[in-house]
Design an enzyme around this catalytic site. Structure first.
Site, PDB file in Angstrom:
ATOM      1  CG  ASP A  84      10.665  44.799   9.196  1.00  0.00           C
ATOM      2  OD1 ASP A  84       9.805  45.023   8.327  1.00  0.00           O
ATOM      3  OD2 ASP A  84      11.802  44.347   8.946  1.00  0.00           O
ATOM      4  CG  ASP A 105       3.886  40.055   6.613  1.00  0.00           C
ATOM      5  OD1 ASP A 105       2.960  39.816   5.805  1.00  0.00           O
ATOM      6  OD2 ASP A 105       5.044  39.657   6.453  1.00  0.00           O
ATOM      7  CG  HIS A 207       9.642  44.721   2.875  1.00  0.00           C
ATOM      8  ND1 HIS A 207       9.794  44.367   4.187  1.00  0.00           N
ATOM      9  CD2 HIS A 207       8.575  45.547   2.829  1.00  0.00           C
ATOM     10  CE1 HIS A 207       8.843  44.937   4.904  1.00  0.00           C
ATOM     11  NE2 HIS A 207       8.086  45.666   4.098  1.00  0.00           N
ATOM     12  N   GLY A 208      13.556  44.173   1.315  1.00  0.00           N
ATOM     13  CA  GLY A 208      14.699  43.478   0.701  1.00  0.00           C
ATOM     14  C   GLY A 208      15.632  44.418  -0.026  1.00  0.00           C
ATOM     15  N   GLY A 209      15.896  45.597   0.564  1.00  0.00           N
ATOM     16  CA  GLY A 209      16.722  46.615  -0.095  1.00  0.00           C
ATOM     17  C   GLY A 209      18.163  46.183  -0.349  1.00  0.00           C
ATOM     18  CG  ASN A 229      11.631  47.867   4.764  1.00  0.00           C
ATOM     19  OD1 ASN A 229      11.264  49.020   4.575  1.00  0.00           O
ATOM     20  ND2 ASN A 229      10.871  46.968   5.368  1.00  0.00           N
TER      21      ASN A 229
HETATM   22  P1  13P Z   1      17.284  43.049   3.551  1.00  0.00           P
HETATM   23  O1  13P Z   1      17.761  42.271   4.728  1.00  0.00           O
HETATM   24  O2  13P Z   1      17.338  42.248   2.287  1.00  0.00           O
HETATM   25  O3  13P Z   1      17.969  44.366   3.419  1.00  0.00           O
HETATM   26  O4  13P Z   1      15.730  43.332   3.771  1.00  0.00           O
HETATM   27  C1  13P Z   1      15.317  44.107   4.847  1.00  0.00           C
HETATM   28  C2  13P Z   1      13.836  44.134   4.967  1.00  0.00           C
HETATM   29  O5  13P Z   1      13.108  44.120   3.992  1.00  0.00           O
HETATM   30  C3  13P Z   1      13.258  44.210   6.305  1.00  0.00           C
HETATM   31  O6  13P Z   1      11.881  44.160   6.277  1.00  0.00           O
END
Ligand code: 13P
Length: 287
Positions: A84, A105, A207-209, A229
């Site tokens: 990741d 990335d 990302h940032g789920g 994610n």
């Molecule tokens: P969160 O920590 O907000 O769930 O995001 C996870 C993520 O996007 C890992 O790449």
């Protein structure tokens, strides 16, 4: 056996559901996620950040742990082990050490440099049958000490990176890592629709789920998001369950201090959370 994320994501995009990318932090996380995927007959992507890789003792340790668990626990659903937010060097190292998927990335590089480096990672990954995620437009929030601000990607740049032959594309649409601030204005669906228009069948990554409302998740899936994610949400429920165990004094009763007992509520909380996400993302019974 670990598989590339390519095939499961193509199927997810065509079937209008998403695969959960669950970040793992240790043995409990890996075991909880793998068993939950198996119980729900769902494909899964285990995400490992460079920081988490170091914490677990290095990438070779992670590969050995995940392969061992899959073997001994009879995990037969498709599982990809994915770096990741990898640096260029990190992505190369993970490919060499047995990861079946990597994210390079390069979003902080100028676009031409991002393209050159992404091309090189694609070439190396293809030779090993591994999949590649690229990113356009940094995703905000804090991850491993890097802070951004909820950026939105340029759809034209997305198209250029998608055409290089990556297997999945992460594009900022106002999402951020970690808990969303109360002032957050939500995902930018107009930009997501434009990115999907320009990238066609390319599986898109959100990302940032953590903390994105369910209706926004569903709308994002309908607009081409096939990988979501999740990291912080599992950490929060793990911490909450562990705190409750200790606050109730359970570690002081009998052999309650035994790590196998002490970490169990947190482990069960991760399993519950991962199941909830698999149901929401629509990946149950899609193995
Ligand atoms: P969160 O920590 O907000 O769930 O995001 C996870 C993520 O996007 C890992 O790449």
């Amino acid at each position: 056996m670990l598989v590339s994320a390519k095939e499961m994501l193509i199927k997810a995009k065509a079937g209008k559901y998403a695969i959960g990318h669950i970040n793992i932090n240790n043995l409990e996380w890996a075991k909880a996620t793998l068993l939950t995927a198996q119980e729900n007959n769902s494909p899964v992507i285990l995400g490992v950040s460079e920081g988490a890789g170091k914490y677990m003792g290095g990438y070779k340790t992670v590969v050995g742990m995940v392969n061992g668990l899959m073997d001994e626990l009879n995990i037969t659903v498709p599982v990809a082990l994915h770096l990741d937010h990898g640096t260029y060097e990190g992505a190369i190292e993970c490919l060499e050490k047995g990861f079946s998927s990597v994210m390079f990335d390069g979003s902080h590089y100028p676009i031409e440099e991002n393209i050159e480096k992404t091309k090189d990672i694609i070439r190396r990954a293809k030779a090993l049958g591994a999949s590649v995620e690229a990113e356009v437009g940094a995703i905000g929030g804090e991850e491993d000490g890097v802070i951004g601000g909820g950026e939105v990607a340029d759809p034209e740049e997305c198209q250029r990176i998608a055409e290089l032959g990556v297997d999945m594309l992460a594009a900022g649409i106002g999402n951020i890592h970690g808990v969303y601030p109360p002032t957050w204005t939500g995902l930018n669906f107009e930009v997501l629709a434009e990115i999907q228009k320009r990238t066609g069948t390319m599986p898109l990554v959100l990302h940032g789920g953590t903390g994105i409302p369910d209706d926004m998740i569903k709308k994002a899936i309908s607009l081409g998001v096939s990988k979501i994610n999740v990291n912080t949400e599992c950490q929060l429920v793990f911490a909450e369950a562990t705190r409750k165990y200790i606050e109730e004094g359970k570690d002081l009763q009998g052999k309650g201090y035994d790590p196998r007992k002490l970490l169990k509520p947190g482990y069960e909380a991760i399993k519950e959370k991962v199941k909830e996400k698999m149901i929401l993302f629509g990946s149950v019974n899609k193995a």
